[in-house]
Design an enzyme around this catalytic site. Sequence first.
Site, mmCIF file in Angstrom:
data_model
loop_
_atom_site.group_PDB
_atom_site.id
_atom_site.type_symbol
_atom_site.label_atom_id
_atom_site.label_comp_id
_atom_site.label_asym_id
_atom_site.label_seq_id
_atom_site.Cartn_x
_atom_site.Cartn_y
_atom_site.Cartn_z
ATOM 1 C CB SER A 57 38.178 26.125 42.279
ATOM 2 O OG SER A 57 37.719 26.971 41.254
ATOM 3 C CD GLU A 67 39.828 33.427 45.797
ATOM 4 O OE1 GLU A 67 39.262 32.788 44.882
ATOM 5 O OE2 GLU A 67 40.369 32.865 46.770
ATOM 6 C CG HIS A 79 40.767 30.816 42.297
ATOM 7 N ND1 HIS A 79 39.671 30.760 43.108
ATOM 8 C CD2 HIS A 79 40.648 29.779 41.412
ATOM 9 C CE1 HIS A 79 38.898 29.753 42.731
ATOM 10 N NE2 HIS A 79 39.479 29.137 41.721
#
Length: 301
Positions: free
Chosen positions: A148, A242, A272
């Site tokens: 991320s 995602e 995610h």
Amino acid sequence: MGIAQPNALQDLYSQMAVRMAAEPPMDLPGLRDMLEGLQVLAAEPTDVNYADVDAGGVHAILVTPADARTDRVIVYAHGGGGVTGSSASHRKLAGHLAKAAGTQALVPDYRLAPENPFPAAIQDLVAVHRWLRSEGYAPEATAVAGDSAGGNLSISTVLKLRELGEPLPAAIIGFSPWLDMEVAGETMTSNADSDAIISPEVSGMMAAMYLGETAPVEALCNPLYADLTGMSPLFASAGDAETLLDNAQRIVERARAAGVDATLEVQPGQQHVYLFMAGRSKEADETIANAAAWLKERLGR
């Protein structure tokens, strides 16, 4: 290590999304505490040792699997929007990757926004790389990885090292990298119904806290605007459910166009950072195994 319920991550994300959308809005300590809880999903990797270290003034956890080569290291930048997360929340994920790659990993506690907005985290990660050089780790024996926001920081740190004229690590791994600070990607809309946690509102909120006064098109905070020529080889993965899917797709496309060795892995039906299910999900373990095999080649193993 057992397989967890397939929807465990999606269910936890859904609960978090409800809490974040509630009125009054969740405060920052509450948000940090909630996202720290994602660590419960990963299995504890066996035969892995953890030690606290001072990495050039930055606290970090050094992850050392049994029989790992101690002259190889992955600098693992944890995710959390640049606002949450810690070495503790991501040590297990880093441990699974390090064990599969047969290397050590170092998970720094870089400074978080909004108290320390961009570029504080990158400055800390550059300091970590300089410390590794002082400790005798060669650049060609060093990789960067992250999930991320950590995927963003891994790429951005290499961009900053290049800007400074310093040696680059041998490889970059980005799991579900969050790169689009403009919240303008196509899958932000097309995957809105399948992504259980990342919405335009959540992404925009995190970006605002991370960026501070910086424009969202600055290349060091949004690598989708960077010149990637001469960058280290890149491995990116994402789940096809995602909203940030196209972040991984776009950075790999741009890297290849710049002549960079770049690999993309997309896991069907995954959320995610599905790697949070490491040790309990075949999809997470498959991506870790593939990333580790790819990394071994770049580290000369």
